[in-house]
Structure formats: C-alpha cells, structure tokens
Design a protein around this motif. Sequence first.
Motif, PDB file in Angstrom:
ATOM      1  N   SER A  64       0.114 -18.799   9.391  1.00  0.00           N
ATOM      2  CA  SER A  64      -0.078 -20.246   9.291  1.00  0.00           C
ATOM      3  C   SER A  64      -1.525 -20.671   9.479  1.00  0.00           C
ATOM      4  O   SER A  64      -1.902 -21.793   9.124  1.00  0.00           O
ATOM      5  CB  SER A  64       0.800 -20.957  10.338  1.00  0.00           C
ATOM      6  OG  SER A  64       0.461 -20.516  11.644  1.00  0.00           O
ATOM      7  N   GLN A  65      -2.360 -19.770  10.014  1.00  0.00           N
ATOM      8  CA  GLN A  65      -3.786 -20.068  10.169  1.00  0.00           C
ATOM      9  C   GLN A  65      -4.620 -19.568   8.986  1.00  0.00           C
ATOM     10  O   GLN A  65      -5.843 -19.691   8.989  1.00  0.00           O
ATOM     11  CB  GLN A  65      -4.329 -19.442  11.461  1.00  0.00           C
ATOM     12  CG  GLN A  65      -3.934 -20.194  12.734  1.00  0.00           C
ATOM     13  CD  GLN A  65      -2.478 -20.000  13.080  1.00  0.00           C
ATOM     14  OE1 GLN A  65      -1.984 -18.884  13.079  1.00  0.00           O
ATOM     15  NE2 GLN A  65      -1.783 -21.096  13.365  1.00  0.00           N
ATOM     16  N   GLY A  66      -3.954 -19.011   7.980  1.00  0.00           N
ATOM     17  CA  GLY A  66      -4.667 -18.532   6.809  1.00  0.00           C
ATOM     18  C   GLY A  66      -5.225 -17.137   6.951  1.00  0.00           C
ATOM     19  O   GLY A  66      -6.041 -16.701   6.131  1.00  0.00           O
ATOM     20  N   ASN A  67      -4.787 -16.398   7.967  1.00  0.00           N
ATOM     21  CA  ASN A  67      -5.232 -15.025   8.144  1.00  0.00           C
ATOM     22  C   ASN A  67      -4.256 -14.064   7.475  1.00  0.00           C
ATOM     23  O   ASN A  67      -3.037 -14.288   7.495  1.00  0.00           O
ATOM     24  CB  ASN A  67      -5.324 -14.684   9.640  1.00  0.00           C
ATOM     25  CG  ASN A  67      -6.284 -15.603  10.373  1.00  0.00           C
ATOM     26  OD1 ASN A  67      -7.429 -15.769   9.970  1.00  0.00           O
ATOM     27  ND2 ASN A  67      -5.812 -16.202  11.462  1.00  0.00           N
ATOM     28  N   VAL A  68      -4.788 -12.988   6.900  1.00  0.00           N
ATOM     29  CA  VAL A  68      -3.928 -12.010   6.255  1.00  0.00           C
ATOM     30  C   VAL A  68      -3.168 -11.208   7.313  1.00  0.00           C
ATOM     31  O   VAL A  68      -3.769 -10.663   8.238  1.00  0.00           O
ATOM     32  CB  VAL A  68      -4.754 -11.061   5.377  1.00  0.00           C
ATOM     33  CG1 VAL A  68      -3.890  -9.898   4.892  1.00  0.00           C
ATOM     34  CG2 VAL A  68      -5.319 -11.798   4.190  1.00  0.00           C
ATOM     35  N   THR A  69      -1.852 -11.156   7.181  1.00  0.00           N
ATOM     36  CA  THR A  69      -1.038 -10.366   8.093  1.00  0.00           C
ATOM     37  C   THR A  69      -0.640  -9.026   7.487  1.00  0.00           C
ATOM     38  O   THR A  69      -0.345  -8.082   8.216  1.00  0.00           O
ATOM     39  CB  THR A  69       0.231 -11.133   8.487  1.00  0.00           C
ATOM     40  OG1 THR A  69       0.953 -11.486   7.298  1.00  0.00           O
ATOM     41  CG2 THR A  69      -0.132 -12.413   9.246  1.00  0.00           C
ATOM     42  N   SER A  70      -0.639  -8.942   6.162  1.00  0.00           N
ATOM     43  CA  SER A  70      -0.336  -7.679   5.496  1.00  0.00           C
ATOM     44  C   SER A  70      -0.773  -7.752   4.044  1.00  0.00           C
ATOM     45  O   SER A  70      -1.024  -8.837   3.502  1.00  0.00           O
ATOM     46  CB  SER A  70       1.163  -7.360   5.566  1.00  0.00           C
ATOM     47  OG  SER A  70       1.914  -8.328   4.869  1.00  0.00           O
ATOM     48  N   SER A  71      -0.864  -6.602   3.406  1.00  0.00           N
ATOM     49  CA  SER A  71      -1.179  -6.544   1.979  1.00  0.00           C
ATOM     50  C   SER A  71      -0.542  -5.298   1.397  1.00  0.00           C
ATOM     51  O   SER A  71      -0.265  -4.333   2.114  1.00  0.00           O
ATOM     52  CB  SER A  71      -2.689  -6.518   1.750  1.00  0.00           C
ATOM     53  OG  SER A  71      -3.252  -5.318   2.261  1.00  0.00           O
ATOM     54  N   ASP A  72      -0.286  -5.329   0.116  1.00  0.00           N
ATOM     55  CA  ASP A  72       0.225  -4.143  -0.554  1.00  0.00           C
ATOM     56  C   ASP A  72      -0.204  -4.178  -2.001  1.00  0.00           C
ATOM     57  O   ASP A  72      -0.515  -5.236  -2.560  1.00  0.00           O
ATOM     58  CB  ASP A  72       1.755  -4.043  -0.445  1.00  0.00           C
ATOM     59  CG  ASP A  72       2.457  -5.134  -1.241  1.00  0.00           C
ATOM     60  OD1 ASP A  72       2.673  -4.935  -2.449  1.00  0.00           O
ATOM     61  OD2 ASP A  72       2.784  -6.182  -0.659  1.00  0.00           O
ATOM     62  N   SER A  73      -0.258  -3.012  -2.609  1.00  0.00           N
ATOM     63  CA  SER A  73      -0.620  -2.924  -4.020  1.00  0.00           C
ATOM     64  C   SER A  73       0.268  -1.902  -4.704  1.00  0.00           C
ATOM     65  O   SER A  73       0.826  -1.005  -4.057  1.00  0.00           O
ATOM     66  CB  SER A  73      -2.095  -2.541  -4.186  1.00  0.00           C
ATOM     67  OG  SER A  73      -2.332  -1.247  -3.649  1.00  0.00           O
ATOM     68  N   THR A  74       0.405  -2.037  -6.004  1.00  0.00           N
ATOM     69  CA  THR A  74       1.158  -1.086  -6.806  1.00  0.00           C
ATOM     70  C   THR A  74       0.202  -0.409  -7.777  1.00  0.00           C
ATOM     71  O   THR A  74      -0.804  -0.997  -8.179  1.00  0.00           O
ATOM     72  CB  THR A  74       2.280  -1.787  -7.580  1.00  0.00           C
ATOM     73  OG1 THR A  74       1.709  -2.792  -8.439  1.00  0.00           O
ATOM     74  CG2 THR A  74       3.274  -2.438  -6.635  1.00  0.00           C
ATOM     75  N   PRO A  75       0.478   0.829  -8.183  1.00  0.00           N
ATOM     76  CA  PRO A  75      -0.435   1.537  -9.085  1.00  0.00           C
ATOM     77  C   PRO A  75      -0.307   1.054 -10.521  1.00  0.00           C
ATOM     78  O   PRO A  75       0.719   0.484 -10.921  1.00  0.00           O
ATOM     79  CB  PRO A  75       0.006   2.994  -8.955  1.00  0.00           C
ATOM     80  CG  PRO A  75       1.459   2.914  -8.605  1.00  0.00           C
ATOM     81  CD  PRO A  75       1.594   1.687  -7.739  1.00  0.00           C
ATOM     82  N   LEU A  76      -1.340   1.314 -11.292  1.00  0.00           N
ATOM     83  CA  LEU A  76      -1.321   1.045 -12.730  1.00  0.00           C
ATOM     84  C   LEU A  76      -1.052   2.366 -13.441  1.00  0.00           C
ATOM     85  O   LEU A  76      -1.871   3.288 -13.391  1.00  0.00           O
ATOM     86  CB  LEU A  76      -2.653   0.457 -13.181  1.00  0.00           C
ATOM     87  CG  LEU A  76      -2.770   0.109 -14.665  1.00  0.00           C
ATOM     88  CD1 LEU A  76      -1.744  -0.946 -15.062  1.00  0.00           C
ATOM     89  CD2 LEU A  76      -4.178  -0.358 -15.004  1.00  0.00           C
ATOM     90  N   ASN A  77       0.114   2.466 -14.084  1.00  0.00           N
ATOM     91  CA  ASN A  77       0.505   3.675 -14.802  1.00  0.00           C
ATOM     92  C   ASN A  77       0.282   3.483 -16.299  1.00  0.00           C
ATOM     93  O   ASN A  77       0.865   2.575 -16.904  1.00  0.00           O
ATOM     94  CB  ASN A  77       1.975   3.995 -14.530  1.00  0.00           C
ATOM     95  CG  ASN A  77       2.225   4.351 -13.082  1.00  0.00           C
ATOM     96  OD1 ASN A  77       1.813   5.406 -12.620  1.00  0.00           O
ATOM     97  ND2 ASN A  77       2.900   3.460 -12.357  1.00  0.00           N
ATOM     98  N   LEU A  78      -0.559   4.321 -16.881  1.00  0.00           N
ATOM     99  CA  LEU A  78      -0.916   4.212 -18.293  1.00  0.00           C
ATOM    100  C   LEU A  78      -0.637   5.522 -19.017  1.00  0.00           C
ATOM    101  O   LEU A  78      -0.659   6.590 -18.404  1.00  0.00           O
ATOM    102  CB  LEU A  78      -2.403   3.864 -18.437  1.00  0.00           C
ATOM    103  CG  LEU A  78      -2.886   2.573 -17.761  1.00  0.00           C
ATOM    104  CD1 LEU A  78      -4.403   2.470 -17.844  1.00  0.00           C
ATOM    105  CD2 LEU A  78      -2.226   1.356 -18.377  1.00  0.00           C
ATOM    106  N   LYS A  79      -0.401   5.419 -20.312  1.00  0.00           N
ATOM    107  CA  LYS A  79      -0.227   6.608 -21.134  1.00  0.00           C
ATOM    108  C   LYS A  79      -1.583   7.180 -21.525  1.00  0.00           C
ATOM    109  O   LYS A  79      -2.552   6.442 -21.708  1.00  0.00           O
ATOM    110  CB  LYS A  79       0.579   6.276 -22.385  1.00  0.00           C
ATOM    111  CG  LYS A  79       2.033   5.934 -22.107  1.00  0.00           C
ATOM    112  CD  LYS A  79       2.799   5.658 -23.390  1.00  0.00           C
ATOM    113  CE  LYS A  79       4.269   5.356 -23.097  1.00  0.00           C
ATOM    114  NZ  LYS A  79       5.028   5.046 -24.348  1.00  0.00           N
TER     115      LYS A  79
END
Length: 212
Positions: A64-79
């Motif tokens: 609620s204070q605008g601070n990041v509590t977590s993050s996640d990312s997914t990979p980019l899979n290409l041919k």
Amino acid sequence: MLKLKNLTFVLWGTLLFLGGCTKEEQAVAPTIANESLTTVILKATNTADAADTTSCRYKFTFDSQGNVTSSDSTPLNLKANATYAVAVQLYDELQSPVFDVSAEIKERQNYHLFFFQPTPISPANLVTGLTSPYIPGTATSATGPYLNLSVARTDHDTNNPAYELGLADKFTTGEASSGNLEVVLRHQPNAKNGTYAPGSTDLDVSYKVIIK
C-alpha cells in the motif's frame, strides 16, 4: 527509481512518471499519479506462421506504500532460425480497467527510445550507433556460447528526422541457444538523437531467452 538485485525495474518521466534519478541513486517506487506500473510483456509472433505466438512477462506486486513486495518473470521461448514480430506491452494492472502504459509511451514517442541487449554476445555483434538497439558498454564474450538472437526496432517517432522507437520490433533467431535479454527504455525529452546516451532510464528489465 525502483531497483531489484539482478533484475531491475525502473520507471519515471515527465507527465508519465514523476521524479527522476539515475541507476546509482536510492530507489523509490515508480508511479503514475497514484498508480504503479505492474507488468511488462513481450509478445512475439512468428512472421512465417501467424498461429505461432509466444510471450514473456515481468510482473511486480506492490504494497500500500508503493514498495515492491515480490516480482516474477517468465522466459521467452523462441524457435531456432525464425523471425518474430515483437510488441512491447506495458500495463498498470492495479487500475480497473487495466491501464495501458504503452499508449502513453506512444503518445510521448518523440522522447522515448527502447534498447534491447541479448547476452552473451560476441564483440563483433555488439554494434552501436544511430540504428543500433544495443546498449553501449555491454560486456562481451570472446569465446561464447552466445545467445543467437538479433533485434531490430521497426517503428519510428514523428521527430524530423524521425528516430526509431521500439514498441514494435523484429527478433531474428539463429541456432538453438540460451541467454538473457535486457530491455531498457530511455527517457530523452528534448534530447533524443537515436543513441543511448541522452536522458535517463525509465525501464530496465531482463528476461531469460531459450531458443530451440
């Protein structure tokens, strides 16, 4: 500026993001008025097969204070040995309906410029200049193995002369490989000249890329 170890997310800018800083300064939460940008997506479509689409996502959760509590990312899979049309999509999913930050970047295209940095990369392939989307000063590898990915921006702003923007891009893959792709948005009001140097950084995120 909001900065996370190894995976960095930075957003600020006149009218779009408030305040200003460099990567070395103390982090503060990115905001658009009282909103936060939460999601960065790369959506790729194989130019030889429109049914072949893939995407990767970088997402942040705020308190609620605008601070990041977590993050996640997914990979980019290409041919391997393929060409993709890629769209950069930025969203604030805390708003209802979801706010399209990409549209804001498009409106202010004359002082924004995206850069894309595949790594590991060879010294011969790290070409910089007015038409290069790569980041000057990136560390190179003399021996590899390399991420076999090249990037070209395909859209332009309305400056005179026009400069590239980078919301729309072309990704070209080679043989099977893996590595990382850094995506940086530079904020360059009254200074955009097609190069990385002017201005400051609005956005800096990194994705895992797998080519197979």
